[in-house]
Write an enzyme that holds these catalytic residues in place. Structure first.
Site, short mmCIF file in Angstrom:
data_model
loop_
_atom_site.label_atom_id
_atom_site.label_comp_id
_atom_site.label_asym_id
_atom_site.label_seq_id
_atom_site.Cartn_x
_atom_site.Cartn_y
_atom_site.Cartn_z
CG ASP A 28 -1.72 74.04 19.38
OD1 ASP A 28 -2.21 75.12 19.00
OD2 ASP A 28 -2.41 73.11 19.86
CD GLU A 119 -3.94 72.81 15.45
OE1 GLU A 119 -3.22 71.87 15.85
OE2 GLU A 119 -5.19 72.82 15.58
#
Length: 413
Positions: A28, A119
Site C-alpha cells: 500500500d 494498493e
C-alpha cells in the site's frame, strides 16, 4: 495453498482453511497523491502537503499529524494546519506513478490482485526457491518501488488477505510488518474493532454501546453473542475475522462488479438545473468507461451526501443492459427528480453515480430485429473525439462554465 479441512466430508462441502505460512503481501503506497507531489517537488519534502482545494483529496503524513484527513473540507484542514502547502491534483502524474508501481508488483510475482491504483495483494507462496522467504521478497519489493518509482510503500505479510491488509496499515508510514501464524491473535486482538472489514461508524457505535472497543473483546462474545447486536450475517463475518479466518485467495484477472464517479459540491446551495448538469457529466464519464471496457450495465445507482454528512442511495434497474449514455442518463434523471425534495430540504454536498449489474457487451442477448450493434453512433463518435483530443474536447453546454470535475485515475477494468 489453502486446502480442504478434515471435516469436509462430514459437512458435505469444501471448507477452505488458511495456508500454513505467511506468504500473502498487501502493498500500500503511503499518502499516494501527496507522496507523488513531494517526490516531484523537493521543496515539499518534509512539509505538510494537502492535495486539493475545496476538499482534501490527500494529505502528507506531516499534515495528517496535525489532524488533516480525507475528504475533509479544505477550510477546516487549513485551520488545523495553517502552514500546509495546498497543491492542485495532477491525475495524469498519479496514473503514471501507479502504472510504474504495478510493473514492480508484476516483476515480483505473477499473482497480483489490484485493489486500487495504490494498493494490491501479492501471493509469493511459490517463490521461495527462486526469490527467498516472503519477508525477503517484501524487503526487495519496497526497495524496488523506492528506487524505480521514488515512492514510499508499506507492506504487510500474513497468511490471509485480511491480516496482511491490517498489517500494512499498522506498518505505516513506510514500514513492513510480518504477522507469523503463531502470533496472529496476539497481533489482532488488541486492535480497535474499526480495523475489521465491515465495521463502519454505525456498527462501531453498536459495539461501543455494549462495551466492545477491541477485536479481542468482540472475539470473546463469540458468534452467538454477537447475533443479537449485529444480526446473523454480520456476526458470522466479524467473528470469523476476529479469529483471523479469511479463506479468500489472491485472484488475478477479476473484472469490476460496478463502476462509479462522484462530484463534491461544497456546502453552498445549488439549483436543481446545476445538480442535473453535474449528473450529466458523471453519466458521460461512466458511459465512456463502460464502452472502453466492453461492458454494459443494468442498474443505475444515485449516491447523495447531505449537509449533515448523512448519505442516501437510490437505484433503478433497467429492463435491458445497456452502454448507451442517453439510456443511462434517463434512469439517473428519474432518480434525481424523485430525490429532489429531499435535496432541497437537507442540502446536497456530494452527488455520485454508480453502474452495477455489469456484464460483457458481447454477452447481451440481441432483441428483434436481430441486427448487430451499431458502431457509427453519437456515443462512438464522441468517444473517438475524446480519445484523440482529450476528455474536455467535447462537453455538454451546461458544463462549459462548471467543468467536468476531477476524473480520478483507476485500475484498468
Amino acid at each position: 495453498m489453502p486446502s480442504a479441512g478434515p471435516d469436509s466430508a462430514r459437512s458435505g462441502r469444501t471448507r477452505i482453511v488458511a495456508r500454513a505460512e505467511a506468504s500473502i503481501l498487501h502493498a500500500d503506497l503511503d499518502s499516494f497523491y501527496a507522496s507523488v507531489e513531494q517526490r516531484d517537488d523537493p521543496r515539499l519534502r518534509g512539509r505538510p502537503v494537502i492535495v486539493g482545494g475545496g476538499v482534501v483529496l490527500a494529505a502528507s503524513y506531516e499534515a495528517k499529524a496535525r489532524g488533516v484527513r480525507t475528504p475533509m473540507n479544505g477550510a477546516r484542514a487549513l485551520r488545523l494546519c495553517p502552514d500546509a502547502v495546498v497543491v492542485p491534483p495532477r491525475m495524469s502524474a498519479y496514473a503514471e506513478a501507479s502504472k510504474a508501481v504495478f510493473e514492480v508488483f508484476r516483476d515480483t510475482t505473477p499473482v497480483v490482485e489490484g485493489i486500487s491504483i495504490d494498493e494490491a495483494f501479492l501471493d509469493v507462496g511459490g517463490l521461495r526457491r527462486i526469490a527467498g522467504e516472503p519477508v525477503d521478497i517484501a524487503h526487495a519489493l519496497r526497495a524496488a518501488v523506492r528506487e524505480q518509482v521514488g515512492l514510499p510503500i508499506s507492506v504487510g505479510i500474513a497468511r490471509t488477505k485480511f491480516l496482511a491488509k491490517v498489517a500494512s496499515a499498522v506498518a505505516k508510514p513506510d514500514g513492513l510488518r510480518l504477522v507469523p501464524p503463531e502470533g496472529e491473535l496476539d497481533f489482532l486482538h488488541p486492535l480497535a474493532v474499526e480495523r475489521l472489514w465491515g465495521v463502519g461508524e454505525v456498527t462501531a457505535a453498536k459495539l461501543r454501546d455494549r462495551g466492545i472497543t477491541r477485536i479481542g473483546q468482540l472475539a470473546q462474545h463469540g458468534e452467538a453473542g454477537l447475533r443479537p447486536i449485529l444480526g446473523p450475517a454480520a456476526a458470522r463475518h466479524l467473528f470469523a475475522l476476529s479469529m483471523a479466518r479469511d479463506p479468500r485467495r489472491v485472484e488475478t484477472g477479476r473484472r469490476r462488479r460496478s463502476i462509479g464517479a462522484q462530484r463534491a459540491l461544497g456546502r453552498r446551495s445549488r439549483e436543481p438545473e446545476e445538480i442535473e448538469a453535474f449528473l450529466h457529466g458523471l453519466t458521460d464519464r461512466l458511459g465512456r468507461r463502460l464502452r472502453d471496457a466492453g461492458r454494459v450495465c443494468r442498474t443505475v445507482v444515485l449516491r447523495m451526501r447531505f449537509d449533515d454528512f448523512s448519505r442516501v442511495t437510490r437505484s433503478h434497474t433497467m429492463p435491458e443492459a445497456s452502454d448507451h449514455t442517453e439510456t443511462i442518463l434517463r434512469a439517473a434523471r428519474v432518480l434525481l427528480a424523485t430525490a429532489m425534495p429531499m435535496i432541497q430540504e437537507r442540502g446536497l454536498t456530494l452527488v455520485g453515480l454508480a453502474l452495477t449489474n455489469l456484464d460483457d457487451a458481447d454477452a447481451v442477448q440481441l432483441t428483434l430485429p436481430l441486427e448487430p450493434r451499431a458502431t457509427a453512433t453519437l456515443d462512438a463518435t464522441l468517444d473517438d473525439l475524446r480519445r484523440r483530443f482529450g476528455s474536455a474536447a467535447v462537453t455538454r453546454a451546461a458544463l462549459i462554465t462548471r467543468g467536468e470535475g476531477l476524473s480520478v485515475p483507476l485500475l484498468p477494468d
